[in-house]
Design a protein around this motif. Structure first.
Motif, PDB file in Angstrom:
ATOM      1  N   VAL A 177      -7.459  -4.241  -5.259  1.00 15.69           N
ATOM      2  CA  VAL A 177      -7.548  -2.978  -4.533  1.00 15.69           C
ATOM      3  C   VAL A 177      -7.156  -1.824  -5.448  1.00 15.69           C
ATOM      4  O   VAL A 177      -7.888  -0.852  -5.597  1.00 15.69           O
ATOM      5  N   ALA A 178      -5.978  -1.915  -6.034  1.00 17.62           N
ATOM      6  CA  ALA A 178      -5.478  -0.852  -6.896  1.00 17.62           C
ATOM      7  C   ALA A 178      -4.495  -1.453  -7.883  1.00 17.62           C
ATOM      8  O   ALA A 178      -3.774  -2.400  -7.552  1.00 17.62           O
ATOM      9  N   ASP A 183     -14.000   0.496  -5.693  1.00 20.48           N
ATOM     10  CA  ASP A 183     -14.786   1.664  -5.284  1.00 20.48           C
ATOM     11  C   ASP A 183     -14.572   2.034  -3.818  1.00 20.48           C
ATOM     12  O   ASP A 183     -14.553   3.218  -3.466  1.00 20.48           O
ATOM     13  N   SER A 184     -14.407   1.047  -2.971  1.00 24.71           N
ATOM     14  CA  SER A 184     -14.331   1.303  -1.525  1.00 24.71           C
ATOM     15  C   SER A 184     -13.082   2.073  -1.107  1.00 24.71           C
ATOM     16  O   SER A 184     -13.019   2.581   0.007  1.00 24.71           O
ATOM     17  N   VAL A 185     -12.072   2.164  -1.973  1.00 21.40           N
ATOM     18  CA  VAL A 185     -10.837   2.863  -1.600  1.00 21.40           C
ATOM     19  C   VAL A 185     -10.612   4.132  -2.420  1.00 21.40           C
ATOM     20  O   VAL A 185      -9.652   4.863  -2.170  1.00 21.40           O
ATOM     21  N   LYS A 186     -11.476   4.391  -3.381  1.00 16.94           N
ATOM     22  CA  LYS A 186     -11.308   5.576  -4.232  1.00 16.94           C
ATOM     23  C   LYS A 186     -11.318   6.841  -3.382  1.00 16.94           C
ATOM     24  O   LYS A 186     -12.168   7.012  -2.508  1.00 16.94           O
ATOM     25  N   GLY A 187     -10.355   7.711  -3.638  1.00 17.57           N
ATOM     26  CA  GLY A 187     -10.243   8.935  -2.875  1.00 17.57           C
ATOM     27  C   GLY A 187      -9.442   8.786  -1.595  1.00 17.57           C
ATOM     28  O   GLY A 187      -9.096   9.784  -0.961  1.00 17.57           O
ATOM     29  N   HIS A 237       7.776   3.808  -9.116  1.00 18.37           N
ATOM     30  CA  HIS A 237       9.048   4.464  -9.399  1.00 18.37           C
ATOM     31  C   HIS A 237       9.902   3.483 -10.170  1.00 18.37           C
ATOM     32  O   HIS A 237      10.409   2.503  -9.600  1.00 18.37           O
ATOM     33  N   ASP A 238      10.055   3.727 -11.468  1.00 16.68           N
ATOM     34  CA  ASP A 238      10.761   2.781 -12.312  1.00 16.68           C
ATOM     35  C   ASP A 238      12.227   2.634 -11.921  1.00 16.68           C
ATOM     36  O   ASP A 238      12.803   1.549 -12.017  1.00 16.68           O
ATOM     37  N   GLY A 239      12.839   3.721 -11.462  1.00 16.58           N
ATOM     38  CA  GLY A 239      14.264   3.659 -11.137  1.00 16.58           C
ATOM     39  C   GLY A 239      14.581   2.663 -10.032  1.00 16.58           C
ATOM     40  O   GLY A 239      15.609   1.976 -10.077  1.00 16.58           O
ATOM     41  N   THR A 240      13.704   2.563  -9.060  1.00 14.79           N
ATOM     42  CA  THR A 240      13.912   1.621  -7.964  1.00 14.79           C
ATOM     43  C   THR A 240      13.080   0.364  -8.143  1.00 14.79           C
ATOM     44  O   THR A 240      13.070  -0.509  -7.270  1.00 14.79           O
ATOM     45  N   LYS A 241      12.343   0.264  -9.273  1.00 16.64           N
ATOM     46  CA  LYS A 241      11.527  -0.914  -9.585  1.00 16.64           C
ATOM     47  C   LYS A 241      10.526  -1.190  -8.471  1.00 16.64           C
ATOM     48  O   LYS A 241      10.262  -2.344  -8.123  1.00 16.64           O
ATOM     49  N   THR A 242       9.978  -0.114  -7.924  1.00 17.86           N
ATOM     50  CA  THR A 242       9.114  -0.247  -6.751  1.00 17.86           C
ATOM     51  C   THR A 242       7.773   0.455  -6.970  1.00 17.86           C
ATOM     52  O   THR A 242       7.741   1.571  -7.498  1.00 17.86           O
ATOM     53  N   ALA A 243       6.712  -0.207  -6.542  1.00 19.04           N
ATOM     54  CA  ALA A 243       5.392   0.407  -6.520  1.00 19.04           C
ATOM     55  C   ALA A 243       5.010   0.692  -5.080  1.00 19.04           C
ATOM     56  O   ALA A 243       5.481   0.017  -4.154  1.00 19.04           O
ATOM     57  N   PHE A 244       4.181   1.718  -4.915  1.00 20.37           N
ATOM     58  CA  PHE A 244       3.771   2.131  -3.583  1.00 20.37           C
ATOM     59  C   PHE A 244       2.247   2.222  -3.527  1.00 20.37           C
ATOM     60  O   PHE A 244       1.617   2.686  -4.477  1.00 20.37           O
ATOM     61  N   LEU A 245       1.688   1.800  -2.404  1.00 24.65           N
ATOM     62  CA  LEU A 245       0.267   1.980  -2.161  1.00 24.65           C
ATOM     63  C   LEU A 245       0.126   2.846  -0.918  1.00 24.65           C
ATOM     64  O   LEU A 245       0.388   2.382   0.200  1.00 24.65           O
ATOM     65  N   GLN A 246      -0.227   4.089  -1.131  1.00 25.64           N
ATOM     66  CA  GLN A 246      -0.455   5.011  -0.026  1.00 25.64           C
ATOM     67  C   GLN A 246      -1.902   4.886   0.398  1.00 25.64           C
ATOM     68  O   GLN A 246      -2.810   5.102  -0.415  1.00 25.64           O
TER      69      GLN A 246
END
Length: 119
Positions: A48-49, A60-64, A71-80
């Motif tokens: 997906v990303a 392609d289906s999720v672009k835009g 966020h490296d400080g919290t060792k966390t990735a986010f998918l909005q």
């Protein structure tokens, strides 16, 4: 053994937003890639990303509509995920590839988060 800890997911209406998060319990700076796959019933997982080498990649289906950040400080990735559609309904899996001290690659998967988008 390091892990990916996912949070988020749920049931939402079409057109609304949802955020998934994924925390790596190890050294986030050792990760070569970090992102999300999703799996539809009866189908293989699809990317997906992804964050890789400072670049972002999206199917392609999720672009835009979807945006991945880290966020490296919290060792966390986010998918909005914005403007969700019923066809986004799937189980979303956080994924990461770590480079070990010897150069060996280690692959990690989160436990999966169900996202259901109603029309």
């Amino acid at each position: 053994q390091w892990q990916l800890e996912e949070t988020g997911g749920g049931l939402v209406q079409s057109g609304t937003s949802l955020e998934l998060s994924c925390k790596f319990t190890g050294n986030i700076f050792s990760l070569r890639t970090m992102g999300w796959f999703r799996q539809f019933p009866g189908r293989q997982r699809e990317l997906v990303a992804e964050l890789s080498g400072g670049a972002t990649n999206y199917v392609d289906s999720v672009k835009g509509r979807f945006s991945i950040t880290k966020h490296d400080g919290t060792k966390t990735a986010f998918l909005q995920m914005n403007n969700l559609k019923p066809e986004d309904t799937a189980v979303y899996y956080c994924h990461a590839i770590q480079i070990g001290a010897s150069g060996k690659e280690y692959e990690y998967w989160g436990q999966g988060s169900q996202v259901v988008v109603s029309s």
